[in-house]
Motif scaffolding. Structure first.
Motif, short mmCIF file in Angstrom:
data_model
loop_
_atom_site.label_atom_id
_atom_site.label_comp_id
_atom_site.label_asym_id
_atom_site.label_seq_id
_atom_site.Cartn_x
_atom_site.Cartn_y
_atom_site.Cartn_z
N ASN A 58 5.13 1.04 -8.48
CA ASN A 58 4.51 1.44 -7.22
C ASN A 58 3.03 1.74 -7.41
O ASN A 58 2.18 1.31 -6.62
CB ASN A 58 5.23 2.67 -6.65
CG ASN A 58 6.51 2.30 -5.90
OD1 ASN A 58 6.62 1.21 -5.36
ND2 ASN A 58 7.47 3.21 -5.89
N ILE A 89 -0.44 -0.60 -6.15
CA ILE A 89 -1.53 -0.06 -5.32
C ILE A 89 -2.86 -0.13 -6.06
O ILE A 89 -3.90 -0.44 -5.47
CB ILE A 89 -1.20 1.40 -4.93
CG1 ILE A 89 0.05 1.43 -4.03
CG2 ILE A 89 -2.38 2.04 -4.21
CD1 ILE A 89 0.52 2.83 -3.70
N HIS A 141 7.17 1.82 -2.19
CA HIS A 141 6.16 2.25 -1.22
C HIS A 141 5.62 1.02 -0.49
O HIS A 141 4.47 0.62 -0.68
CB HIS A 141 5.04 3.01 -1.91
CG HIS A 141 5.50 4.25 -2.61
ND1 HIS A 141 4.72 4.96 -3.48
CD2 HIS A 141 6.69 4.95 -2.55
CE1 HIS A 141 5.38 6.01 -3.94
NE2 HIS A 141 6.59 6.01 -3.38
N ARG A 158 4.86 0.30 2.60
CA ARG A 158 3.75 0.44 3.55
C ARG A 158 2.43 0.66 2.81
O ARG A 158 1.42 0.02 3.14
CB ARG A 158 4.03 1.61 4.49
CG ARG A 158 2.96 1.78 5.55
CD ARG A 158 3.37 2.84 6.55
NE ARG A 158 2.36 2.99 7.58
CZ ARG A 158 2.45 3.82 8.62
NH1 ARG A 158 3.57 4.55 8.77
NH2 ARG A 158 1.49 3.88 9.50
N SER A 159 2.44 1.51 1.80
CA SER A 159 1.19 1.76 1.05
C SER A 159 0.75 0.50 0.30
O SER A 159 -0.46 0.17 0.25
CB SER A 159 1.39 2.91 0.07
OG SER A 159 1.74 4.10 0.76
N THR A 178 -2.74 -1.42 1.05
CA THR A 178 -3.69 -1.60 -0.04
C THR A 178 -4.01 -3.07 -0.25
O THR A 178 -5.18 -3.44 -0.47
CB THR A 178 -3.13 -0.99 -1.33
OG1 THR A 178 -2.80 0.38 -1.10
CG2 THR A 178 -4.12 -1.12 -2.45
#
Length: 706
Positions: A21, A25, A126, A128-129, A133
């Motif tokens: 994760n 990002i 994650h 959505r993140s 990103t």
């Protein structure tokens, strides 16, 4: 099942999910930062930005993954597994510390924990993140790729400030931009200047973008002292380009000579400086090898305004041997530098064994660096550094057994140095023991012997040995006396011929170096060698005070030989024309010219400048109206190399030529001419006139009445 075997499989999926994760990002952000750095500062900055971004992403991911430990596992099992009955800590406790009921509960929990897999405890993705990103990184990359670099695309024009009043129907400059593209080797970015005056690196390409109102029909760039340069139209703008291969003055003429005269603009072309190299260590130019040393690492620093090449050449010269048996070898090796391009450090390691450097040798090193100028890079050399390895000390075979004497190379000895050493030894006599004093004096005597031998070779070698006493037998020649007698000579058929007797029982010396000396010089040199022998005798006996008079006389004889040689050589000159004896004592002077040399005035190179300076002043030679400045213009062009600021002088000259009645323009040109003209030679200052007291004093010493 052990606690450790249970912890690893249940925490590994969670740690892996947290690491991925964080990486998902951080990696897009690092890549987008690298693209932005590449567009702004080049590939080097891009690599550095990506490396820093990935390193930060890795550190953050590892820190997040480390949070999933034993405490997290216990809390998660108690929160998500009701069948654990809030007793998950018993699974990882030490069995020896548990009671009977706790052991029973632990056995029940161990049987229940296998009902689910460890993957069910891993955190969610994650999504959505990660998506946000990735979208942001793509937008940043697209903007960085589509956004023009500095100096690319159409420039932004700035309002012009020519200071020229608007005239109806006459075009005038209203907007301007000067784009400067430095050479690639400088590493400087392309930049836009809102001013038409600039200082640029030599060889830069200049691009003018100009706009006129009303629209011009045929604008030009008027180069002062050069050919005008036409502009080409590009929509509403006019464009011109040129390479700054030299400094120049120019003006923008929008109306082809119509309207007011535009002001001058200046472009200075700054030449690339030569690299500077200095030695950092050792500080002294001459150093000695220390005991046990097997390598040498001299350090150098090289600086340049635009950068020094990453590699340089180290020139190594080895002088192996002593005295006249010295052999020289020279080689060059490539060395790499460290540090930034504008300030590199070079510290090569030189292995004595690989280079063949040993006792009795000298090593001379010199660093040769180049800058990044293209084409024709400039080269600079560092000061030479010398490393000396003295030869092993050997015993002196002159009757002083056990004494050790290190003899300097022959080219360091001179008669004057022997005198200096003897006088220094006399001053130290009170501080030295008798044995030490005798050893030092004998050492100087050895130097005197070597010097005497070098001068004796010019006398055929006869004086190189110790002279015989007057009562000794006559000198005879025999095998092993140090001379080359040649092969045995067959007996001559004749008897009593002087040449045959000399050939049978002696050998001539006419082929030696002494045969080139005239008898006078040979006699003086013979006296010098005799005085050296007397000086050597007293020095070896430990009496430098008695040796000094002989040493001084030897030095005086040597100077006489040198002067005689100079006098002899100076007599060899041009042959004079033969004298006509028929005209002697007759009084005829036909054809005889006067030998009086005419006094020629000193020719100065600033005649036009001096004439213009007088014409611009207020003296008798001043000219109030227009002044003929063509000669001054030619003088400025021819003397541009030595003038302090030829462009400023040309600009002031142009201003006076266009407006002869401009007082400030004339004053400025006159001031620049004063600084450009040659300085008059210095003269002795006159003595100040004496005052009343001084006059009385002078009259008194002259014997006059006051």
């Amino acid at each position: 099942m052990s606690a450790t075997a249970l912890i690893r499989p249940w925490t590994a999926p969670a740690r892996q999910r947290a690491f991925l994760n964080a990486a998902a990002i951080g990696v897009p952000l690092a890549i987008s930062a690298g693209v932005v750095a590449w567009r702004l500062a080049g590939i080097g900055a891009a690599i550095a930005a990506i490396a820093i971004g990935l390193t930060l992403s890795l550190l953050v991911a590892l820190r997040l993954a480390a949070r999933f430990d034993l405490n997290w596992l216990i809390r998660t099992l108690d929160a998500r597994r009701p069948d654990m009955e809030d007793s998950a800590a018993l699974l990882f406790a030490d069995e020896a510390s548990l009671g009977p009921l706790q052991r029973l509960q632990r056995a029940r929990l161990t049987a229940r924990i296998d009902a689910e897999t460890p993957d069910q405890l891993a955190p969610d993705w994650h999504r959505r993140s990660i998506a946000l990103t990735a979208i942001a990184a793509l937008i940043i990359v697209a903007l960085a790729l589509l956004w023009p670099r500095p100096g690319q695309g159409p420039p932004t024009l700035a309002p012009a400030s020519e200071g020229v009043a608007a005239t109806p129907g006459i075009p005038r400059l209203v907007a301007q931009n000067l784009r400067i593209l430095p050479p690639a080797y400088t590493g400087l970015p392309v930049r836009d200047s809102q001013s038409l005056d600039a200082r640029v690196p030599h060889g830069s390409r200049l691009e003018w973008t100009l706009r006129f109102d009303p629209q011009a029909s045929l604008p030009r760039l008027l180069m002062l002292g050069g050919q005008p340069r036409a502009l080409r139209r590009d929509g509403p703008d006019w464009i011109a380009s040129r390479t700054a291969d030299a400094a120049f003055l120019y003006r923008v003429d929008p109306a082809t000579g119509r309207g007011p005269t535009p002001p001058l603009h200046r472009i200075d072309a700054i030449a690339d400086a030569v690299p500077q190299v200095k030695a950092l260590s050792p500080k002294a130019s001459l150093s000695m090898v220390t005991r046990g040393q097997r390598s040498w690492s001299p350090a150098f620093a090289a600086t340049d305004d635009y950068g020094v090449a990453a590699s340089a050449r180290l020139r190594i010269t080895l002088a192996i041997g002593e005295g006249e048996n010295v052999t020289f070898t020279e080689r060059e090796i490539a060395v790499s530098g460290s540090g930034p391009a504008r300030d590199r450090r070079f510290a090569p390691r030189l292995d004595f064994g690989a280079l063949g450097f040993g006792p009795g040798s000298d090593m001379v090193v010199q660093l040769i660096v180049r800058d990044n100028r293209s084409p024709a890079p400039q080269e600079a050399r560092s000061p030479s550094l010398i490393l000396r390895w003295p030869s092993a000390q050997q015993p002196e075979g002159s009757g002083l057994e056990g004494m050790v004497n290190t003899v300097l190379p022959a080219y360091f000895r001179s008669q004057r140095q022997i005198i200096i050493d003897a006088e220094a030894l006399l001053k130290q006599k009170s501080r030295l023991s008798a044995d030490r004093y005798l050893a030092r004096s004998a050492s100087i005597g050895t130097d005197q012997q070597i010097l005497r031998g070098r001068y004796s070779q010019f006398l055929g070698g006869e004086e190189s040995a110790q002279p015989q006493l007057p009562t000794a037998d006559a000198e005879t020649h025999h095998d092993g006396d140090g001379h080359d007698h040649g092969p045995p000579r067959q007996p001559a058929p004749g008897f009593g011929v002087a040449e045959d007797v000399l050939a049978d029982y002696g050998h001539p010396h006419d082929d030696s170096a002494s045969s080139s000396l005239d008898p006078e010089t040979r006699a003086i040199l013979k006296n010098a060698v005799d005085e050296m022998w007397q000086s050597e005798v007293h020095l070896r006996q430990g009496h430098p005070d008695l040796a000094l008079p002989f040493a001084y006389r030897a030095l005086r004889f040597i100077k006489e030989v040198q002067q005689a040689t100079r006098i002899f050589l100076s007599r060899v000159g041009p042959e004079l024309p033969p004298i006509d004896p028929s005209r002697r004592m007759t009084g005829k002077r036909e054809g005889a010219a006067s030998r009086t040399l005419a006094v020629a005035p000193i020719e100065r190179g600033d005649g036009p400048a001096a004439a213009a300076w007088r014409a611009l002043g207020d003296g008798p030679g001043a000219i109030r109206g227009p002044i003929a400045l063509d000669a001054l213009d030619r003088w400025v062009r021819s003397e541009a190399a030595r003038l302090p600021d030829p462009l400023a002088l040309s600009g002031a000259l142009d201003a006076v030529r266009r407006d002869p009645d401009c007082g400030p323009c004339r004053a400025k040109l006159r001031g620049l001419l004063w600084t450009a003209m040659e300085r008059p030679p210095a003269r002795p200052a006159r003595r100040a006139a004496p005052d009343a007291n001084g006059t009385r004093y002078l009259r008194a010493i002259e014997g006059a009445a006051p």
